[in-house]
Design a protein around this motif. Structure first.
Motif, PDB file in Angstrom:
ATOM      1  N   HIS A  85       0.831  -1.204   0.000  1.00 56.56           N
ATOM      2  CA  HIS A  85       0.000   0.000   0.000  1.00 56.56           C
ATOM      3  C   HIS A  85       0.869   1.259   0.000  1.00 56.56           C
ATOM      4  CE1 HIS A  85      -3.718  -2.159   0.438  1.00 56.56           C
ATOM      5  NE2 HIS A  85      -3.318  -2.749   1.547  1.00 56.56           N
ATOM      6  N   THR A  86       1.897   1.247   0.829  1.00 55.51           N
ATOM      7  CA  THR A  86       2.795   2.399   0.892  1.00 55.51           C
ATOM      8  C   THR A  86       3.532   2.600  -0.421  1.00 55.51           C
ATOM      9  OG1 THR A  86       3.087   1.971   3.265  1.00 55.51           O
ATOM     10  CG2 THR A  86       4.670   3.434   2.211  1.00 55.51           C
ATOM     11  N   ALA A  87       3.935   1.494  -1.061  1.00 55.02           N
ATOM     12  CA  ALA A  87       4.620   1.590  -2.354  1.00 55.02           C
ATOM     13  C   ALA A  87       3.698   2.207  -3.403  1.00 55.02           C
ATOM     14  CB  ALA A  87       5.082   0.205  -2.796  1.00 55.02           C
ATOM     15  N   ALA A  88       2.433   1.787  -3.420  1.00 55.97           N
ATOM     16  CA  ALA A  88       1.483   2.355  -4.382  1.00 55.97           C
ATOM     17  C   ALA A  88       1.253   3.834  -4.101  1.00 55.97           C
ATOM     18  CB  ALA A  88       0.173   1.586  -4.327  1.00 55.97           C
ATOM     19  N   LEU A  89       1.192   4.199  -2.826  1.00 55.45           N
ATOM     20  CA  LEU A  89       1.009   5.599  -2.450  1.00 55.45           C
ATOM     21  C   LEU A  89       2.148   6.465  -2.994  1.00 55.45           C
ATOM     22  CD1 LEU A  89      -0.167   6.763   1.054  1.00 55.45           C
ATOM     23  CD2 LEU A  89       1.680   7.956  -0.090  1.00 55.45           C
ATOM     24  N   LYS A  90       3.363   5.995  -2.855  1.00 53.45           N
ATOM     25  CA  LYS A  90       4.517   6.745  -3.362  1.00 53.45           C
ATOM     26  C   LYS A  90       4.499   6.820  -4.881  1.00 53.45           C
ATOM     27  CE  LYS A  90       7.543   5.464   0.511  1.00 53.45           C
ATOM     28  NZ  LYS A  90       8.768   4.707   0.890  1.00 53.45           N
ATOM     29  N   ALA A  91       4.105   5.709  -5.531  1.00 52.57           N
ATOM     30  CA  ALA A  91       4.099   5.685  -6.992  1.00 52.57           C
ATOM     31  C   ALA A  91       3.046   6.632  -7.567  1.00 52.57           C
ATOM     32  CB  ALA A  91       3.853   4.260  -7.484  1.00 52.57           C
ATOM     33  N   ILE A  92       1.893   6.734  -6.907  1.00 54.43           N
ATOM     34  CA  ILE A  92       0.812   7.579  -7.423  1.00 54.43           C
ATOM     35  C   ILE A  92       1.094   9.060  -7.178  1.00 54.43           C
ATOM     36  CG2 ILE A  92      -1.638   8.167  -7.174  1.00 54.43           C
ATOM     37  CD1 ILE A  92      -2.157   5.220  -6.532  1.00 54.43           C
ATOM     38  N   THR A  93       1.529   9.381  -5.975  1.00 53.05           N
ATOM     39  CA  THR A  93       1.721  10.787  -5.611  1.00 53.05           C
ATOM     40  C   THR A  93       3.088  11.321  -6.004  1.00 53.05           C
ATOM     41  OG1 THR A  93       2.502  10.174  -3.394  1.00 53.05           O
ATOM     42  CG2 THR A  93       0.131  10.556  -3.681  1.00 53.05           C
ATOM     43  N   GLY A  94       4.080  10.429  -6.151  1.00 53.58           N
ATOM     44  CA  GLY A  94       5.438  10.876  -6.441  1.00 53.58           C
ATOM     45  C   GLY A  94       6.128  11.473  -5.231  1.00 53.58           C
ATOM     46  N   LEU A  95       5.601  11.226  -4.030  1.00 57.56           N
ATOM     47  CA  LEU A  95       6.188  11.776  -2.816  1.00 57.56           C
ATOM     48  C   LEU A  95       7.376  10.948  -2.365  1.00 57.56           C
ATOM     49  CD1 LEU A  95       2.933  12.540  -0.772  1.00 57.56           C
ATOM     50  CD2 LEU A  95       4.406  14.210  -1.908  1.00 57.56           C
ATOM     51  N   SER A  96       8.316  11.597  -1.733  1.00 61.76           N
ATOM     52  CA  SER A  96       9.441  10.890  -1.130  1.00 61.76           C
ATOM     53  C   SER A  96       9.064  10.468   0.285  1.00 61.76           C
ATOM     54  CB  SER A  96      10.686  11.778  -1.104  1.00 61.76           C
ATOM     55  OG  SER A  96      10.454  12.932  -0.299  1.00 61.76           O
ATOM     56  N   GLU A  97       9.902   9.635   0.858  1.00 65.56           N
ATOM     57  CA  GLU A  97       9.611   9.145   2.202  1.00 65.56           C
ATOM     58  C   GLU A  97       9.618  10.266   3.227  1.00 65.56           C
ATOM     59  OE1 GLU A  97      11.601   5.833   5.160  1.00 65.56           O
ATOM     60  OE2 GLU A  97      11.464   5.436   3.006  1.00 65.56           O
ATOM     61  N   GLU A  98      10.396  11.312   3.005  1.00 67.60           N
ATOM     62  CA  GLU A  98      10.468  12.423   3.950  1.00 67.60           C
ATOM     63  C   GLU A  98       9.178  13.244   3.972  1.00 67.60           C
ATOM     64  OE1 GLU A  98      12.697  11.720   1.671  1.00 67.60           O
ATOM     65  OE2 GLU A  98      14.301  10.892   2.954  1.00 67.60           O
ATOM     66  N   ASN A  99       8.393  13.182   2.904  1.00 69.35           N
ATOM     67  CA  ASN A  99       7.166  13.972   2.826  1.00 69.35           C
ATOM     68  C   ASN A  99       5.930  13.223   3.315  1.00 69.35           C
ATOM     69  OD1 ASN A  99       9.066  15.237   0.703  1.00 69.35           O
ATOM     70  ND2 ASN A  99       7.450  16.757   0.909  1.00 69.35           N
ATOM     71  N   ILE A 100       6.098  11.987   3.727  1.00 68.40           N
ATOM     72  CA  ILE A 100       4.971  11.207   4.264  1.00 68.40           C
ATOM     73  C   ILE A 100       5.172  11.091   5.764  1.00 68.40           C
ATOM     74  CG2 ILE A 100       3.700   9.053   4.153  1.00 68.40           C
ATOM     75  CD1 ILE A 100       4.859   8.632   1.367  1.00 68.40           C
ATOM     76  N   THR A 101       4.248  11.610   6.532  1.00 68.53           N
ATOM     77  CA  THR A 101       4.415  11.650   7.991  1.00 68.53           C
ATOM     78  C   THR A 101       3.610  10.594   8.725  1.00 68.53           C
ATOM     79  OG1 THR A 101       2.632  13.273   8.234  1.00 68.53           O
ATOM     80  CG2 THR A 101       4.858  14.123   7.872  1.00 68.53           C
ATOM     81  N   TYR A 102       2.515  10.137   8.137  1.00 72.53           N
ATOM     82  CA  TYR A 102       1.692   9.157   8.860  1.00 72.53           C
ATOM     83  C   TYR A 102       0.817   8.412   7.860  1.00 72.53           C
ATOM     84  CZ  TYR A 102      -1.420   7.200  12.440  1.00 72.53           C
ATOM     85  OH  TYR A 102      -2.120   6.351  13.260  1.00 72.53           O
ATOM     86  N   ILE A 103       0.806   7.071   7.962  1.00 75.75           N
ATOM     87  CA  ILE A 103      -0.050   6.226   7.117  1.00 75.75           C
ATOM     88  C   ILE A 103      -0.669   5.147   8.000  1.00 75.75           C
ATOM     89  CG2 ILE A 103      -0.182   4.712   5.107  1.00 75.75           C
ATOM     90  CD1 ILE A 103       2.412   5.908   4.109  1.00 75.75           C
ATOM     91  N   THR A 104      -1.964   4.961   7.904  1.00 77.24           N
ATOM     92  CA  THR A 104      -2.618   3.854   8.589  1.00 77.24           C
ATOM     93  C   THR A 104      -3.598   3.185   7.641  1.00 77.24           C
ATOM     94  OG1 THR A 104      -4.093   3.198  10.404  1.00 77.24           O
ATOM     95  CG2 THR A 104      -4.294   5.476   9.590  1.00 77.24           C
ATOM     96  N   PHE A 105      -3.483   1.871   7.507  1.00 78.21           N
ATOM     97  CA  PHE A 105      -4.402   1.097   6.685  1.00 78.21           C
ATOM     98  C   PHE A 105      -5.303   0.227   7.554  1.00 78.21           C
ATOM     99  CE2 PHE A 105      -0.920   2.102   3.801  1.00 78.21           C
ATOM    100  CZ  PHE A 105      -1.623   2.608   2.727  1.00 78.21           C
ATOM    101  N   HIS A 106      -5.456   0.635   8.800  1.00 77.96           N
ATOM    102  CA  HIS A 106      -6.382  -0.040   9.706  1.00 77.96           C
ATOM    103  C   HIS A 106      -7.807   0.162   9.203  1.00 77.96           C
ATOM    104  CE1 HIS A 106      -8.132  -1.470  13.471  1.00 77.96           C
ATOM    105  NE2 HIS A 106      -8.894  -0.383  13.483  1.00 77.96           N
ATOM    106  N   ASN A 107      -8.526  -0.934   8.994  1.00 77.36           N
ATOM    107  CA  ASN A 107      -9.862  -0.845   8.392  1.00 77.36           C
ATOM    108  C   ASN A 107     -10.829  -1.774   9.110  1.00 77.36           C
ATOM    109  OD1 ASN A 107     -11.397  -1.645   5.201  1.00 77.36           O
ATOM    110  ND2 ASN A 107     -11.922  -0.059   6.651  1.00 77.36           N
ATOM    111  N   LYS A 108     -11.780  -1.180   9.787  1.00 78.75           N
ATOM    112  CA  LYS A 108     -12.880  -1.907  10.410  1.00 78.75           C
ATOM    113  C   LYS A 108     -14.150  -1.099  10.198  1.00 78.75           C
ATOM    114  CE  LYS A 108     -10.378  -4.471  14.010  1.00 78.75           C
ATOM    115  NZ  LYS A 108     -10.272  -4.758  15.467  1.00 78.75           N
TER     116      LYS A 108
END
Length: 462
Positions: free
Chosen positions: A344-367
């Motif tokens: 999921h994180t890899a797809a996020l980077k590929a779509i947005t073109g963001l570097s790791e330094e520009n991503i501060t928080y990701i949660t894929f918790h789903n209920k």
């Protein structure tokens, strides 16, 4: 379409819904019949070489051919009769219940005979020479037979109504029977979503959804195909309206994009409940900004959305961003509940073109009532972006189906403002996680003067 009534029970299928299942069964039985016939014709000499039970083998194949031929003819008749008439004219399909009863009557000896043949073949009552293909073919035939019977029984299980109620009369007497149906649908929804938790909020969500399904399928005498047909017709109607609007815009280029929505906004403006549109438009209302931040909304769906839009080269594109076997190493602190390779994180980077330094928080918790989201810093537009995922899983569908109105209180909102209950609870869940993690505060503090953009999206497949 009224539900089909057979054996004094109301089934979750209409008399015109048996065409496609019947065609599938005809194909299965034709293959089944062809395989049995091929064994009898091609290996007739091998049956006489069986050391034990050659007469039992011939008897099993002969009776199987007869039963298969009869049930095949009955199924074909069922398909023909089910295809007659229209939605509102069910009279040409009046023989469908009788054909179903006949099909079941012949199905019972068929199952019993297959049990007997399986015992004869698998338990050694029939012993053939191992140098022939007959033993393997017979075992394959028995296996294929049981698979076909299992598929038929699965279809019966899905369509069976456990409540003995041939008509809608007396559906709710003192609320007793109605509550039984609500409990039944609640169990089905829990089973479909693999949820056993009895948390109060989750239980309430399932009860609300069960109430919706019970009112649709039990009170109004609808079947699933009715809703499917309604959704298809609604989509076709909307597509026709879009084509009309497009043709009108070609004639008059000043026509607004959606005449109906523009008319409703104009009505609200006339009534004084909506401020007139200011000019010039704010930056976030421009098409370029919407297109830019739509990437963040799509990225919140992770790798399924990315692969869907990049089916051919999707895996190769993700390869450079993947962190395989991350479960055996330290996961980045800003990633919560991603899979082992952080797809999921890899797809996020590929779509947005963001570097790791520009991503501060990701949660894929789903209920239920809890949706994934991420926080990123967009230096291009100088904004902190909060992207919240829309509907993707069955848990999200349960959240969407909790469509009761609930009061929303907030700064700038009028008293008594109402909103979708499931969405409100999900939004409050996101707010709680933001407060607990302080991720949004930290992102804003790291970029003083940056704005805040909140985006999200519901998937629409056309």
């Amino acid at each position: 379409m009224p539900a089909l009534v057979v054996f004094n029970r109301r089934w979750r299928i209409g008399s015109d819904d048996l065409v496609i299942p019947g065609i599938i069964e005809v194909i299965l039985r034709a293959v089944w019949l062809g395989l049995t016939t091929a064994i009898m014709v091609q290996h007739e000499s091998d049956t006489s070489r069986c050391s034990d039970g050659s007469h039992l083998l011939r008897l099993f194949l002969l009776v199987s051919l007869v039963l298969l031929g009869v049930t095949l003819v009955i199924t074909m008749m069922l398909v023909v009769h089910s295809s007659r008439g229209t939605i509102v004219n069910a009279l040409p399909r009046k023989h469908v219940p009788a054909l179903i009863v006949t099909r079941v009557v012949f199905g019972i000896p068929e199952v019993m005979w297959n049990i007997i043949g399986s015992v004869w073949i698998l338990m050694g009552e029939i012993k053939c020479e191992p140098d022939t293909a007959l033993p393997m073919l017979m075992k394959a035939l028995v296996t294929y037979t049981w698979v076909a019977i299992a598929l038929i029984l699965l279809g019966i299980l899905l369509l069976f109504d456990p409540m003995k109620r041939p008509s809608r009369q007396g559906l709710v007497e003192g609320g007793t029977l109605g509550s039984h149906y609500i409990q039944l649908w609640e169990k089905r929804c829990r089973l479909l979503c693999c949820v056993r938790s009895h948390d109060d909020s989750i239980s309430e969500a399932f009860k609300n959804v069960a109430d919706v399904f019970a009112s649709l399928f039990e009170d109004l005498d609808l079947v699933a195909s009715d809703l499917a047909a309604a959704l298809v017709l609604l989509r076709l109607k909307r597509k026709y309206e879009e084509q009309r609007e497009e043709s009108f815009r070609k004639i008059d280029r000043h026509l607004p994009i959606s005449r109906s929505s523009t008319a409703s906004i104009g009505t609200l403006q006339d009534e004084g409940r909506l401020p007139y549109q200011q000019s010039p438009r704010p930056e976030w209302m421009k098409v370029g900004s919407a297109e830019h931040f739509m990437k963040f909304a799509m990225a919140s769906y992770g790798w399924p959305w990315f692969i869907y839009h990049n089916f051919c080269q999707g895996c190769c594109s993700l390869k450079t961003h993947l962190l395989c076997c991350s479960c055996f190493r330290s996961t980045p602190r800003y990633v919560m509940q991603d899979n082992c390779c952080l797809c999921h994180t890899a797809a996020l980077k590929a779509i947005t073109g963001l570097s790791e330094e520009n991503i501060t928080y990701i949660t894929f918790h789903n209920k239920i009532y809890e949706v994934p989201f991420f926080i990123a810093i967009d230096d291009e537009t100088q904004n902190v972006v909060l992207a919240i995922r829309g509907t993707l899983s069955l848990h999200d569908a349960i959240t969407d189906l909790n469509a009761q109105c609930t009061v929303v209180e907030g700064e700038g909102l009028p008293a008594g403002c109402m909103a979708h209950k499931g969405m409100v609870i999900a939004a409050r869940s996101v707010l709680t996680r933001l407060d607990d993690s302080r991720a949004l505060n930290e992102a804003c503090s790291s970029r003083p003067g940056y704005g805040l953009v909140i985006t999200g999206k519901w998937i629409r497949l056309t």
